[in-house]
Design an enzyme around this catalytic site. Structure first.
Site, mmCIF file in Angstrom:
data_model
loop_
_atom_site.group_PDB
_atom_site.id
_atom_site.type_symbol
_atom_site.label_atom_id
_atom_site.label_comp_id
_atom_site.label_asym_id
_atom_site.label_seq_id
_atom_site.Cartn_x
_atom_site.Cartn_y
_atom_site.Cartn_z
ATOM 1 N N HIS A 178 -8.306 -4.832 -0.574
ATOM 2 C CA HIS A 178 -6.973 -4.250 -0.433
ATOM 3 C C HIS A 178 -6.220 -4.813 0.768
ATOM 4 O O HIS A 178 -5.014 -5.067 0.684
ATOM 5 C CB HIS A 178 -7.109 -2.726 -0.304
ATOM 6 N N ASP A 198 -9.037 -6.131 -4.862
ATOM 7 C CA ASP A 198 -8.664 -4.803 -4.360
ATOM 8 C C ASP A 198 -9.462 -3.721 -5.090
ATOM 9 O O ASP A 198 -9.355 -3.571 -6.302
ATOM 10 C CB ASP A 198 -7.166 -4.584 -4.579
ATOM 11 N N SER A 249 0.845 -1.191 0.000
ATOM 12 C CA SER A 249 0.000 0.000 0.000
ATOM 13 C C SER A 249 0.889 1.252 0.000
ATOM 14 O O SER A 249 1.771 1.363 -0.853
ATOM 15 C CB SER A 249 -0.962 -0.032 1.197
#
Length: 344
Positions: A324, A294, A136
């Site tokens: 995610h 995601d 991320s």
């Protein structure tokens, strides 16, 4: 037994891309394992937006003794990001007048965070990293770290992160920032100086974010439309729990600073609008991982990064209904990808 250490280093005269000069920046970090004699076994792990330096806790099953990122084999470093609230200089750090920076804390970029960690590497005496890894926001940081000097990075693993944020991610970030800014206890970021804390705004921002971290299929499967009471749904209780957890440990203005940094992340800035050209100086041994469900950084957007990286690139899609957050929860799949990559 893996050794573990918590430290803070001070870096003088650090200048951000926005033009702000810090007299001193403190960088908090943890290390796990032992640096070998030729200093060739160092791995830098970059945390996500609300993460911290305790990588063996938030990535348990991936980092630790005998895990894919084996702290008995590698010297693992995890530093708190610039602008954070876990020891590195951020909005709650003390300004020259004795009060917190608050609203005076400057805008920082993902590239600023990576540049600061290059300074930390110099202090640690690490000239070359076996790997830089992140998920991320941590994936964005890992990519920028390698782009700043590919000679210092042998391998780069970017997980659930794209080369740049697009309109959808910018829109979600805007709503989270507004939720905090519209809390009457926010005071433009100077809430500490007046003894306030915008818990409602931060909690709402977390709830908005969590809807991008999890997939609709997973939420529907876990909660359906079940209720705890006549006007209180199970999924609402879950989101309230997530809000309370974050407000108990995170600084609201750090959340704004870091979410803006991720929102504005674009590797093309200052390089080239052509993505392949902008990535030409990246590491040449890359692993790119996306999560099938995601909806924050969809697979196609992450794949675009993989298609434009130079050298050897492996793009692996992890099948998951989680969304995610699969980069954190699907530890077996992430571990398998990383173990093969680190030893290839």
């Amino acid at each position: 037994m893996t050794t573990q250490s918590t430290s803070v280093e001070r870096i003088l005269g650090f200048v951000t891309e926005s033009g702000h000069t810090f007299g001193t920046v403190e960088v908090a970090y943890e290390t796990f394992g032992t640096l070998n004699t030729d200093r060739s076994n160092a791995i830098l792990v970059e945390h996500a937006l609300t993460g911290d330096t305790s990588v063996t806790e938030w990535w348990a099953g991936v980092v630790g003794p005998g895990e894919a990122i084996d702290t008995d084999e590698y010297f693992v470093v995890c530093a708190n990001s610039l602008g954070g609230c876990s020891g590195t200089t951020g909005p709650q750090s003390v300004y020259s007048d004795g009060l917190p920076y608050g609203s005076r804390f400057p805008a920082v970029t993902i590239r600023d965070m990576a540049r600061l960690e290059h300074h930390l590497a110099q202090i640690l005496g690490i000239d070359s990293w076996h790997a830089v890894i992140g998920g991320s926001m941590g994936g964005a940081r890992a990519l920028e770290f390698a782009l700043l000097d590919k000679r210092k990075v042998k391998k780069c693993a970017i997980i659930a992160a794209p080369a740049f944020c697009d309109a959808d991610q910018i829109a979600w970030a805007m709503m989270q920032e507004r939720a905090i800014e519209l809390d009457p206890d926010y005071y433009s970021g100077d809430y500490t100086a007046v003894g306030a804390f915008p818990a409602q705004g931060l909690g709402l921002a977390r709830q908005i974010a969590h809807l991008t971290y999890r997939n609709d299929v997973e939420l529907n499967h876990r909660f359906s439309s079940r209720r705890r009471s006549s006007d209180y749904h199970e999924v609402t209780s879950y989101l309230d729990y997530q809000a309370k957890k974050l407000t108990a440990r995170f600084d609201p203005h750090s959340y704004v600073v870091l979410s803006r940094a991720l929102r504005d992340h674009d590797v093309r800035t200052g390089r080239s609008q052509d993505l392949a050209t902008a990535l030409a100086d990246a590491c040449t041994d890359n692993l790119v991982v996306s999560v099938s469900s995601d909806r924050l950084f969809p697979t196609a957007q992450v794949e675009l990064l993989a298609q434009n990286l130079p050298g050897g690139v492996t793009h692996q899609v992890i099948e998951s209904e989680v969304g995610h957050d699969g980069f954190l929860t699907e530890t077996a799949a992430v571990s398998a990808a990383l173990k093969d990559f680190l030893r290839s």
